[in-house]
Structure formats: C-alpha cells, structure tokens
Scaffold this motif. Structure first.
Motif, mmCIF file in Angstrom:
data_model
loop_
_atom_site.group_PDB
_atom_site.id
_atom_site.type_symbol
_atom_site.label_atom_id
_atom_site.label_comp_id
_atom_site.label_asym_id
_atom_site.label_seq_id
_atom_site.Cartn_x
_atom_site.Cartn_y
_atom_site.Cartn_z
ATOM 1 N N GLY A 198 0.809 -1.213 0.000
ATOM 2 C CA GLY A 198 0.000 0.000 0.000
ATOM 3 C C GLY A 198 0.838 1.256 0.000
ATOM 4 N N ALA A 199 1.931 1.253 0.787
ATOM 5 C CA ALA A 199 2.806 2.423 0.853
ATOM 6 C C ALA A 199 3.518 2.641 -0.471
ATOM 7 C CB ALA A 199 3.816 2.261 1.978
ATOM 8 N N LYS A 230 0.781 3.788 7.570
ATOM 9 C CA LYS A 230 -0.543 3.807 8.209
ATOM 10 C C LYS A 230 -0.606 4.909 9.262
ATOM 11 C CE LYS A 230 -1.360 -1.151 7.601
ATOM 12 N NZ LYS A 230 -1.593 -2.449 8.296
ATOM 13 N N GLY A 231 -1.798 5.420 9.463
ATOM 14 C CA GLY A 231 -1.995 6.449 10.465
ATOM 15 C C GLY A 231 -1.471 7.808 10.055
ATOM 16 N N GLY A 232 -1.221 8.015 8.752
ATOM 17 C CA GLY A 232 -0.746 9.300 8.279
ATOM 18 C C GLY A 232 0.724 9.553 8.530
ATOM 19 N N LYS A 233 1.468 8.547 8.961
ATOM 20 C CA LYS A 233 2.887 8.735 9.247
ATOM 21 C C LYS A 233 3.698 8.682 7.950
ATOM 22 C CE LYS A 233 2.639 6.671 13.862
ATOM 23 N NZ LYS A 233 3.156 5.601 14.750
#
Length: 206
Positions: A154-155, A178-181
């Motif tokens: 995904g990244a 994930k989590g906007g990081k």
C-alpha cells in the motif's frame, strides 16, 4: 438420558471416575469420551480416585507424552486437560485443578507467517522483468522499492512523483505509512536506478 441408562454408563467408566455418583455423572458428561488416554494412564498407576490426582501426576503424564509427541502437541494435550478439570471444579467434584500449575514444554515459532525472499531470489525476480516497456520499468521500480525498503504494498502504490527527491546528492524516498505517518530514507543505488529509469521513461522526471 433415562436414569437406568445413566447408571449403566457410569458403571462402565474407569474406577477413577466412578468413585462417587457425582464424579461419575460429571465425568460422563464431559471427561472420559475426550480423554481416555489420561484415564488409562491413571489406572495403570493405581489412581482410582479423582481426589488423589495432583500436579505431580499431571507432570508425569506430560513427561510421558514428550517422549512420543512434538512440543506443540504436548502443549495442546495439557491445555485440553485443564478444561475438564475446570469443569469438575465448577461442578464441586474437585477442589482445585491439578493441571493448572503444570507447565508444558517451551516452544516458540521463530519464523513469521509472511515469506521473505532471499537476496538471490529478489535479484532473480528483478532481472526477469522485461524493462523494454514503461510497464516493465514501473514493475521493476515498485518491486525494487519493496525489496530495498521493506515498504508495504500500500505504501509503495501510494507514492507520488514528489516522494522521490534528491537530498545531499543522493536520492531519497518518502513512504506514506498507516496512520498518516511518513517515513523517509535514502535509496540504495540499484533502487535509485530503477526509480529514475521509470520516471524518465514515463516523461515525469525533472
């Protein structure tokens, strides 16, 4: 179950489990149909009363299992034995669970469930990609990105053109986790080549 049938069934239980009517009935409901091996082991050692079973007997039984079963199987047997003894304790047939303090063999799984390619396998995969087309260059860049940075699929897919940038005469990539990081790291020289080759071919670099 009719009373006469129940009595006949209890009478057919090993002596260990029919010492009292309450023990026989409780055992009939749950215990012996699932654990004949343990009950036979107790009988062989002269244990004919549930009250006489203690942790030392449970430990001896587990030790016997270790001689013929794998560690995971032994741990499963021990966990399974704790269940019926808890059942008997709840039914007030026994005052405590003799299996609760017994420890099974140590067993840890060191390998994760997700397979990881060895360096040679990753290289063979990258070298097998047809890079005479933009699609092939894209695939090599994506696979190379995941191989050299351990990025999630995904990244890698979420990357944008501006996520490949030069800093200190070296290419860097910015991964959106994930989590906007965001996670930034310098590129391996092979990955640098793959990314720029794709962006140049697609007419989107510089």
């Amino acid at each position: 179950m009719r009373f006469s049938v129940a009595l006949a069934s209890i009478a057919g239980l090993p002596a260990l489990f029919r010492r009292t009517p309450a023990a026989g009935q409780r055992t009939l409901e749950f215990f012996t149909a699932k654990y004949p091996d343990f009950s036979a082991c107790c009988s062989r050692h002269g244990l004919h009363d549930l009250a006489g079973i203690g942790p030392v007997h449970e430990a001896a039984y587990i030790e016997q299992l270790q001689a013929r079963l794998s560690d995971p199987s032994v741990k499963q047997h021990l966990a399974a034995l704790r269940v019926p003894f808890d059942w008997l304790v709840v039914g007030q047939v026994m005052t405590s669970n003799p299996a609760s303090s017994v420890r099974g063999p140590r067993h840890s799984v060191r390998k994760g469930k997700t397979p990881v390619l060895a360096a040679g396998e990753a290289r063979a995969m990258l070298d097998a990609i047809d890079i005479t087309t933009p699609v092939g260059l894209r695939d090599r860049a994506l696979i190379g990105l995941m191989a050299y940075t351990f990025a999630r699929v995904g990244a890698a897919i979420d990357m944008r053109v501006e996520d490949v940038y030069v800093q200190g005469r070296r290419s860097w990539v910015r991964l959106h986790e994930k989590g906007g990081k965001e996670h930034e790291m310098p590129c391996h020289h092979n990955l640098d080549e793959y990314l720029h080759a794709y962006l140049d071919a697609a007419g989107r670099f510089g």
